[in-house]
Design a protein around this motif. Structure first.
Motif, PDB file in Angstrom:
ATOM      1  N   THR A   2       5.990 -22.849  34.970  1.00  0.00           N
ATOM      2  CA  THR A   2       6.235 -23.453  33.666  1.00  0.00           C
ATOM      3  C   THR A   2       5.683 -22.568  32.572  1.00  0.00           C
ATOM      4  O   THR A   2       4.983 -21.594  32.821  1.00  0.00           O
ATOM      5  N   ARG A 168      16.195 -35.050  23.938  1.00  0.00           N
ATOM      6  CA  ARG A 168      15.031 -34.241  24.327  1.00  0.00           C
ATOM      7  C   ARG A 168      14.792 -33.062  23.389  1.00  0.00           C
ATOM      8  O   ARG A 168      13.682 -32.569  23.294  1.00  0.00           O
ATOM      9  N   GLU A 171      13.144 -27.723  22.070  1.00  0.00           N
ATOM     10  CA  GLU A 171      11.888 -27.302  22.702  1.00  0.00           C
ATOM     11  C   GLU A 171      11.854 -27.689  24.179  1.00  0.00           C
ATOM     12  O   GLU A 171      11.443 -26.893  25.024  1.00  0.00           O
ATOM     13  N   HIS A 172      12.282 -28.903  24.488  1.00  0.00           N
ATOM     14  CA  HIS A 172      12.301 -29.345  25.884  1.00  0.00           C
ATOM     15  C   HIS A 172      13.274 -28.485  26.688  1.00  0.00           C
ATOM     16  O   HIS A 172      12.990 -28.106  27.829  1.00  0.00           O
ATOM     17  N   HIS A 173      14.419 -28.177  26.084  1.00  0.00           N
ATOM     18  CA  HIS A 173      15.419 -27.364  26.788  1.00  0.00           C
ATOM     19  C   HIS A 173      14.864 -25.976  27.121  1.00  0.00           C
ATOM     20  O   HIS A 173      15.005 -25.501  28.246  1.00  0.00           O
ATOM     21  N   ASP A 175      11.683 -25.064  27.180  1.00  0.00           N
ATOM     22  CA  ASP A 175      10.444 -25.120  27.968  1.00  0.00           C
ATOM     23  C   ASP A 175      10.678 -25.550  29.412  1.00  0.00           C
ATOM     24  O   ASP A 175      10.032 -25.037  30.326  1.00  0.00           O
ATOM     25  N   LYS A 176      11.584 -26.498  29.624  1.00  0.00           N
ATOM     26  CA  LYS A 176      11.742 -27.091  30.954  1.00  0.00           C
ATOM     27  C   LYS A 176      13.045 -26.688  31.647  1.00  0.00           C
ATOM     28  O   LYS A 176      13.036 -26.304  32.802  1.00  0.00           O
ATOM     29  N   GLU A 177      14.172 -26.804  30.948  1.00  0.00           N
ATOM     30  CA  GLU A 177      15.466 -26.585  31.600  1.00  0.00           C
ATOM     31  C   GLU A 177      15.813 -25.100  31.725  1.00  0.00           C
ATOM     32  O   GLU A 177      16.282 -24.653  32.765  1.00  0.00           O
ATOM     33  N   ASN A 179      13.669 -22.291  31.032  1.00  0.00           N
ATOM     34  CA  ASN A 179      12.434 -21.562  30.761  1.00  0.00           C
ATOM     35  C   ASN A 179      12.647 -20.094  31.137  1.00  0.00           C
ATOM     36  O   ASN A 179      12.977 -19.771  32.276  1.00  0.00           O
TER      37      ASN A 179
END
Length: 194
Positions: A2, A168, A171-173, A175-177, A179
């Motif tokens: 992550t 979401r 940022e979520h995309h 950072d998480k999806e 990265n």
């Protein structure tokens, strides 16, 4: 992996991309500089031919019985004109014997002034312009690239506006999806297995 485990990876990738763009622009700038240098060499050579055939006696300086020939051959004359004329920044007339009182005084003064004008003022200004223009284009290209990296996903190239409409968000995309560190580590793992 992550983003928390590798917080600077995204910034490092952005910087690597910007450095690659700088290097690309540097090599593109070299073409313009190379052409300008070639043009300077050709013009200095033309002045050398004129100097060798018409003003060779001004290139001979004598100090206490020693004769210093700066234009003994065409090549030697060219090297001297290139070194002393271009590098000095004041033209070739400063380095030669004074033309005052000579039959060719007017022609020699015109030679010195035209050398200074065409080579020192015009051609070196063109070279400076090529360098300044290249850095200006580089800065514009870097700003555009930086803006694109901040407003689009690096992996799927979808805009931040698209993801901000979703629950979401951008940022979520990133950072998480999608990265970037995960993709880089995956590519690194694949390269190590081969």
């Amino acid at each position: 992996m992550t983003k928390e485990r590798c917080p600077g990876m995204h910034d490092m990738c952005q910087q690597a991309l910007l450095i690659a763009l700088r290097m690309n622009k540097y090599f593109a700038c070299q073409k313009g500089l190379l052409l300008t240098v070639k043009m300077i060499l050709v013009v200095v050579y033309l002045y050398t031919v004129l100097a060798f055939n018409s003003f060779c006696k001004f290139y001979v300086q004598s100090d206490e019985g020693e004769v210093d020939r700066k234009c003994h051959s065409m090549f030697q004359c060219f090297i001297f004109n290139l070194y002393a004329g271009v590098r000095a920044g004041r033209g070739i007339g400063v380095e030669l014997e004074s033309p005052y009182g000579d039959d060719k005084e007017v022609w020699r003064i015109m030679f010195d002034m035209s050398f200074h004008f065409f080579i020192i003022i015009i051609l070196l200004a063109i070279m400076q312009g090529v360098i300044i223009d290249a850095f200006g284009e580089l800065r514009d290209q870097q700003d555009t690239t930086q803006e694109k990296l901040e407003s689009n996903c690096f992996i799927c190239d979808l805009s931040k506006d698209f993801f901000d409409k979703l629950p979401r968000g951008f940022e979520h995309h990133t950072d998480k999806e999608h990265n970037l560190a995960n993709y880089l580590n995956y590519g690194n793992d694949l390269s190590l297995k081969h």
